[in-house]
Scaffold this active site. Structure first.
Site, PDB file in Angstrom:
ATOM      1  N   GLY A  49       0.805  -1.224   0.000  1.00  0.00           N
ATOM      2  CA  GLY A  49       0.000   0.000   0.000  1.00  0.00           C
ATOM      3  C   GLY A  49       0.834   1.268   0.000  1.00  0.00           C
ATOM      4  O   GLY A  49       0.297   2.380   0.002  1.00  0.00           O
ATOM      5  N   GLY A  51       2.569   2.444  -2.378  1.00  0.00           N
ATOM      6  CA  GLY A  51       2.406   3.167  -3.646  1.00  0.00           C
ATOM      7  C   GLY A  51       3.342   2.682  -4.744  1.00  0.00           C
ATOM      8  O   GLY A  51       3.462   3.311  -5.798  1.00  0.00           O
ATOM      9  N   SER A 120       9.734  -6.564  -1.174  1.00  0.00           N
ATOM     10  CA  SER A 120      11.137  -6.946  -0.925  1.00  0.00           C
ATOM     11  C   SER A 120      11.618  -6.435   0.444  1.00  0.00           C
ATOM     12  O   SER A 120      12.457  -5.536   0.518  1.00  0.00           O
ATOM     13  CB  SER A 120      12.059  -6.482  -2.053  1.00  0.00           C
ATOM     14  OG  SER A 120      11.783  -5.185  -2.527  1.00  0.00           O
TER      15      SER A 120
HETATM   16  N1  ATP Z   1       1.578   9.894  -4.008  1.00  0.00           N
HETATM   17  C1  ATP Z   1       1.077   8.667  -4.184  1.00  0.00           C
HETATM   18  N2  ATP Z   1       1.781   7.743  -4.861  1.00  0.00           N
HETATM   19  C2  ATP Z   1       1.303   6.488  -4.999  1.00  0.00           C
HETATM   20  N3  ATP Z   1       0.130   6.058  -4.512  1.00  0.00           N
HETATM   21  C3  ATP Z   1      -0.620   6.947  -3.827  1.00  0.00           C
HETATM   22  C4  ATP Z   1      -0.176   8.276  -3.623  1.00  0.00           C
HETATM   23  N4  ATP Z   1      -1.099   8.930  -2.890  1.00  0.00           N
HETATM   24  C5  ATP Z   1      -2.088   8.042  -2.667  1.00  0.00           C
HETATM   25  N5  ATP Z   1      -1.809   6.849  -3.220  1.00  0.00           N
HETATM   26  C6  ATP Z   1      -2.702   5.674  -3.174  1.00  0.00           C
HETATM   27  O1  ATP Z   1      -2.040   4.675  -2.398  1.00  0.00           O
HETATM   28  C7  ATP Z   1      -2.391   3.381  -2.878  1.00  0.00           C
HETATM   29  C8  ATP Z   1      -1.103   2.660  -3.193  1.00  0.00           C
HETATM   30  O2  ATP Z   1      -1.401   1.377  -3.622  1.00  0.00           O
HETATM   31  P1  ATP Z   1      -0.417   0.492  -4.488  1.00  0.00           P
HETATM   32  O3  ATP Z   1      -1.201  -0.689  -4.944  1.00  0.00           O
HETATM   33  O4  ATP Z   1       0.266   1.319  -5.507  1.00  0.00           O
HETATM   34  O5  ATP Z   1       0.641   0.040  -3.379  1.00  0.00           O
HETATM   35  P2  ATP Z   1       1.785  -1.066  -3.457  1.00  0.00           P
HETATM   36  O6  ATP Z   1       2.954  -0.456  -2.775  1.00  0.00           O
HETATM   37  O7  ATP Z   1       1.953  -1.519  -4.856  1.00  0.00           O
HETATM   38  O8  ATP Z   1       1.201  -2.223  -2.545  1.00  0.00           O
HETATM   39  P3  ATP Z   1       1.385  -3.820  -2.667  1.00  0.00           P
HETATM   40  O9  ATP Z   1       2.750  -4.140  -2.130  1.00  0.00           O
HETATM   41  O10 ATP Z   1       0.310  -4.370  -1.771  1.00  0.00           O
HETATM   42  O11 ATP Z   1       1.206  -4.203  -4.092  1.00  0.00           O
HETATM   43  C9  ATP Z   1      -3.263   3.592  -4.122  1.00  0.00           C
HETATM   44  O12 ATP Z   1      -4.619   3.480  -3.753  1.00  0.00           O
HETATM   45  C10 ATP Z   1      -2.929   5.023  -4.532  1.00  0.00           C
HETATM   46  O13 ATP Z   1      -3.998   5.644  -5.215  1.00  0.00           O
END
Ligand code: ATP
Ligand code: MG
Length: 212
Positions: A49, A51, A120
């Site tokens: 989560g 991003g 990771s």
């Molecule tokens: N500045 C930002 N950059 C990225 N995501 C953001 C930002 N602000 C809010 N968000 C929100 O945060 C969430 C990030 O989710 P995301 O699936 O990209 O996380 P992840 O790190 O890939 O998690 P996972 O390891 O579970 O796959 C999304 O709902 C996105 O819209």
């Protein structure tokens, strides 16, 4: 763990297994020259989560628009394919990252700029990825706090982990080891997606401009 785990790619033989590296004539340098770009890997790490996937997607769109040849390897997508036989035990997490690093390395050898988006969580695994990928490894730490990630709870996983329904959940019942020497750090609680992407591109501009 796979045997021969730490065999370096510049070693020309692996006598334990009677293997000899075959040097091919169309190599990475030639492919880079044809593609007019320096191949490297942007390794994104951070909590669930944080991003990673959102930024990786936006970053790849920007690179694509710049005419760069890219590939994005994303956590759940890879776990649904190549790594579908792996779970979340310590041993499987190590193997998950090892395979991803090997794939990123192959794609770099093919001349592509690779973005990876995986939690990771272990420093040792990221170090191992760096060893496998070599000079072109760049680490991006998506440093969004556990509080913010849990508040977002995009996939409902934090709630399930708090209820004891998911074993070994990173940040709750399994550690996340913060990168100490990341090339780029972005905190999505403070920076919007575009600002994060701009910051990453700015920090990596010398590699992106490198002539081949
Ligand atoms: N500045 C930002 N950059 C990225 N995501 C953001 C930002 N602000 C809010 N968000 C929100 O945060 C969430 C990030 O989710 P995301 O699936 O990209 O996380 P992840 O790190 O890939 O998690 P996972 O390891 O579970 O796959 C999304 O709902 C996105 O819209
Ligand atoms: Mg993701």
């Amino acid at each position: 763990m796979t045997e021969g785990f730490n065999i370096q790619r510049d070693e020309k033989t692996d006598s334990r297994h009677n293997l000899t590296w075959h040097m091919m004539e169309i190599n990475r340098q030639k492919r880079e020259k044809q593609m007019q770009q320096k191949a490297f890997t942007i390794w994104m790490s951070g909590l669930s989560g944080a991003g990673k996937s959102t930024i990786a997607n936006a970053l790849e769109k920007r690179l694509y628009a710049m005419g760069k040849k890219t590939m994005l390897l994303d956590g759940d997508n890879v776990r649904m394919g190549l790594n579908s036989n792996l779970g979340f035990s310590d041993e499987d997490r190590v193997e998950n990252i090892r395979r991803i690093a090997e794939v990123a390395k192959l794609m770099n050898d093919a001349g592509l700029i690779v973005i990876t988006a995986f939690i990771s969580p272990y420093r040792h695994d990221r170090e191992n990825a760096k060893q496998i990928i070599g000079d072109g490894f760049r680490e991006v730490y998506v440093s969004t706090s556990i509080e913010e990630c849990e508040k977002r709870d995009v996939k409902g996983l934090y709630k399930a982990a708090r209820e004891g329904k998911i074993a070994q959940f990173t940040g709750i019942t399994s550690p996340y080891e913060i990168p100490e020497h990341a090339d780029v750090v972005v905190d999505t609680a403070e920076m919007d997606v575009e600002t994060c992407v701009n910051h990453i591109l700015e920090q990596l501009k010398s590699l992106l401009r490198e002539s081949v």
